[in-house]
Design a protein around this motif. Sequence first.
Motif, PDB file in Angstrom:
ATOM      1  N   GLN A  43      38.997   8.185  38.497  1.00 53.30           N
ATOM      2  CA  GLN A  43      39.924   8.167  39.625  1.00 53.30           C
ATOM      3  C   GLN A  43      39.718   6.454  40.074  1.00 53.30           C
ATOM      4  OE1 GLN A  43      41.962   9.753  40.968  1.00 53.30           O
ATOM      5  NE2 GLN A  43      41.592  11.319  39.539  1.00 53.30           N
ATOM      6  N   ALA A  44      38.423   5.873  39.806  1.00 55.68           N
ATOM      7  CA  ALA A  44      38.070   4.490  40.309  1.00 55.68           C
ATOM      8  C   ALA A  44      38.744   3.509  39.232  1.00 55.68           C
ATOM      9  CB  ALA A  44      36.552   4.291  40.357  1.00 55.68           C
ATOM     10  N   MET A  45      38.646   3.872  37.939  1.00 56.08           N
ATOM     11  CA  MET A  45      39.319   2.988  37.022  1.00 56.08           C
ATOM     12  C   MET A  45      40.927   3.152  37.194  1.00 56.08           C
ATOM     13  SD  MET A  45      36.957   4.518  33.886  1.00 56.08           S
ATOM     14  CE  MET A  45      38.220   4.089  32.471  1.00 56.08           C
ATOM     15  N   LEU A  46      41.220   4.283  37.535  1.00 61.10           N
ATOM     16  CA  LEU A  46      42.890   4.391  37.898  1.00 61.10           C
ATOM     17  C   LEU A  46      43.262   3.317  38.875  1.00 61.10           C
ATOM     18  CD1 LEU A  46      43.753   7.953  37.022  1.00 61.10           C
ATOM     19  CD2 LEU A  46      44.324   6.128  35.661  1.00 61.10           C
ATOM     20  N   LYS A  47      42.457   3.169  39.858  1.00 62.13           N
ATOM     21  CA  LYS A  47      42.608   2.397  41.117  1.00 62.13           C
ATOM     22  C   LYS A  47      42.717   0.873  40.753  1.00 62.13           C
ATOM     23  CE  LYS A  47      41.297   5.793  44.751  1.00 62.13           C
ATOM     24  NZ  LYS A  47      40.208   5.952  45.615  1.00 62.13           N
ATOM     25  N   GLU A  48      41.854   0.586  39.601  1.00 64.87           N
ATOM     26  CA  GLU A  48      41.611  -0.606  39.266  1.00 64.87           C
ATOM     27  C   GLU A  48      42.727  -1.196  38.251  1.00 64.87           C
ATOM     28  OE1 GLU A  48      37.809  -1.271  37.933  1.00 64.87           O
ATOM     29  OE2 GLU A  48      37.000  -0.521  39.960  1.00 64.87           O
ATOM     30  N   ILE A  49      43.681  -0.348  37.855  1.00 65.62           N
ATOM     31  CA  ILE A  49      44.743  -0.675  36.820  1.00 65.62           C
ATOM     32  C   ILE A  49      45.614  -1.903  37.489  1.00 65.62           C
ATOM     33  CG2 ILE A  49      46.698   0.151  35.371  1.00 65.62           C
ATOM     34  CD1 ILE A  49      45.102   2.647  35.147  1.00 65.62           C
ATOM     35  N   PRO A  50      45.727  -3.018  36.599  1.00 65.97           N
ATOM     36  CA  PRO A  50      46.902  -3.939  37.171  1.00 65.97           C
ATOM     37  C   PRO A  50      47.980  -3.362  37.647  1.00 65.97           C
ATOM     38  CG  PRO A  50      45.686  -4.785  35.249  1.00 65.97           C
ATOM     39  CD  PRO A  50      45.270  -3.361  35.503  1.00 65.97           C
ATOM     40  N   GLU A  51      48.610  -2.651  36.982  1.00 62.39           N
ATOM     41  CA  GLU A  51      49.973  -1.934  37.290  1.00 62.39           C
ATOM     42  C   GLU A  51      49.906  -1.333  38.809  1.00 62.39           C
ATOM     43  OE1 GLU A  51      48.800  -1.676  34.316  1.00 62.39           O
ATOM     44  OE2 GLU A  51      49.944  -3.159  33.218  1.00 62.39           O
ATOM     45  N   GLN A  52      48.908  -0.811  39.292  1.00 62.00           N
ATOM     46  CA  GLN A  52      48.846  -0.392  40.685  1.00 62.00           C
ATOM     47  C   GLN A  52      49.072  -1.427  41.784  1.00 62.00           C
ATOM     48  OE1 GLN A  52      48.794   2.906  41.167  1.00 62.00           O
ATOM     49  NE2 GLN A  52      48.517   3.210  39.082  1.00 62.00           N
ATOM     50  N   ASP A  53      48.804  -2.714  41.504  1.00 60.91           N
ATOM     51  CA  ASP A  53      49.031  -3.694  42.528  1.00 60.91           C
ATOM     52  C   ASP A  53      50.464  -4.109  42.605  1.00 60.91           C
ATOM     53  OD1 ASP A  53      48.660  -5.662  44.170  1.00 60.91           O
ATOM     54  OD2 ASP A  53      48.277  -7.280  42.525  1.00 60.91           O
TER      55      ASP A  53
ATOM     56  N   ARG B   8      52.388  -6.496  43.717  1.00 62.25           N
ATOM     57  CA  ARG B   8      52.361  -7.887  43.404  1.00 62.25           C
ATOM     58  C   ARG B   8      52.486  -7.925  41.647  1.00 62.25           C
ATOM     59  NH1 ARG B   8      48.004 -11.006  46.129  1.00 62.25           N
ATOM     60  NH2 ARG B   8      46.939  -9.269  45.270  1.00 62.25           N
ATOM     61  N   ARG B   9      51.783  -7.292  41.082  1.00 65.46           N
ATOM     62  CA  ARG B   9      51.729  -7.527  39.782  1.00 65.46           C
ATOM     63  C   ARG B   9      52.975  -6.451  39.100  1.00 65.46           C
ATOM     64  NH1 ARG B   9      52.436  -7.690  34.934  1.00 65.46           N
ATOM     65  NH2 ARG B   9      50.990  -7.185  33.426  1.00 65.46           N
ATOM     66  N   ARG B  10      53.471  -5.531  39.820  1.00 67.09           N
ATOM     67  CA  ARG B  10      54.639  -4.676  39.437  1.00 67.09           C
ATOM     68  C   ARG B  10      56.075  -5.637  39.499  1.00 67.09           C
ATOM     69  NH1 ARG B  10      52.323   0.209  42.097  1.00 67.09           N
ATOM     70  NH2 ARG B  10      53.747  -0.495  43.791  1.00 67.09           N
ATOM     71  N   ASP B  11      55.961  -6.352  40.820  1.00 69.93           N
ATOM     72  CA  ASP B  11      57.069  -7.056  40.793  1.00 69.93           C
ATOM     73  C   ASP B  11      57.272  -8.353  39.912  1.00 69.93           C
ATOM     74  OD1 ASP B  11      57.598  -5.795  43.466  1.00 69.93           O
ATOM     75  OD2 ASP B  11      56.625  -6.809  44.670  1.00 69.93           O
ATOM     76  N   GLU B  12      55.951  -8.703  39.649  1.00 75.76           N
ATOM     77  CA  GLU B  12      56.004  -9.961  38.759  1.00 75.76           C
ATOM     78  C   GLU B  12      56.370  -9.300  37.347  1.00 75.76           C
ATOM     79  OE1 GLU B  12      52.757 -12.692  36.247  1.00 75.76           O
ATOM     80  OE2 GLU B  12      51.994 -11.770  38.372  1.00 75.76           O
ATOM     81  N   ALA B  13      56.079  -8.092  36.875  1.00 73.61           N
ATOM     82  CA  ALA B  13      56.305  -7.735  35.557  1.00 73.61           C
ATOM     83  C   ALA B  13      57.915  -7.310  35.701  1.00 73.61           C
ATOM     84  CB  ALA B  13      55.403  -6.412  35.315  1.00 73.61           C
ATOM     85  N   ALA B  14      58.524  -6.819  36.804  1.00 76.90           N
ATOM     86  CA  ALA B  14      59.925  -6.377  36.843  1.00 76.90           C
ATOM     87  C   ALA B  14      60.695  -7.888  36.765  1.00 76.90           C
ATOM     88  CB  ALA B  14      59.946  -5.902  38.133  1.00 76.90           C
TER      89      ALA B  14
END
Length: 89
Positions: free
Chosen positions: A36-46, A48-54
């Motif tokens: 669960q802690a590792m899933l929270k740290e995934i960059p795609e959860q941020d 801003r990162r999702r908006d940048e990727a889109a």
Amino acid sequence: MAFVRKALLTVAVLGAGTGVGVALFALVTPGELQKQAMLKEIPEQDPRRRDEAARTQQLVLATLQEAAATQENVAWRKNWTVGGSGRSA
């Protein structure tokens, strides 16, 4: 008799090796809390990162659509985000 003893010894060695492998795998596999802690740290959860990727995907798609609609070689462009600034093919 020697064949049976050799077969049993082979099975025992392979079983011991498998047991050691399973034990090591169980030791290094993260627990549920660590997962669960590792899933929270995934960059795609941020967000801003999702908006940048889109936005990056939109730019790539726009470039591909423009390249398909023109005879210009868009690979020669120095700035791909600006249209029509490169050499022609």
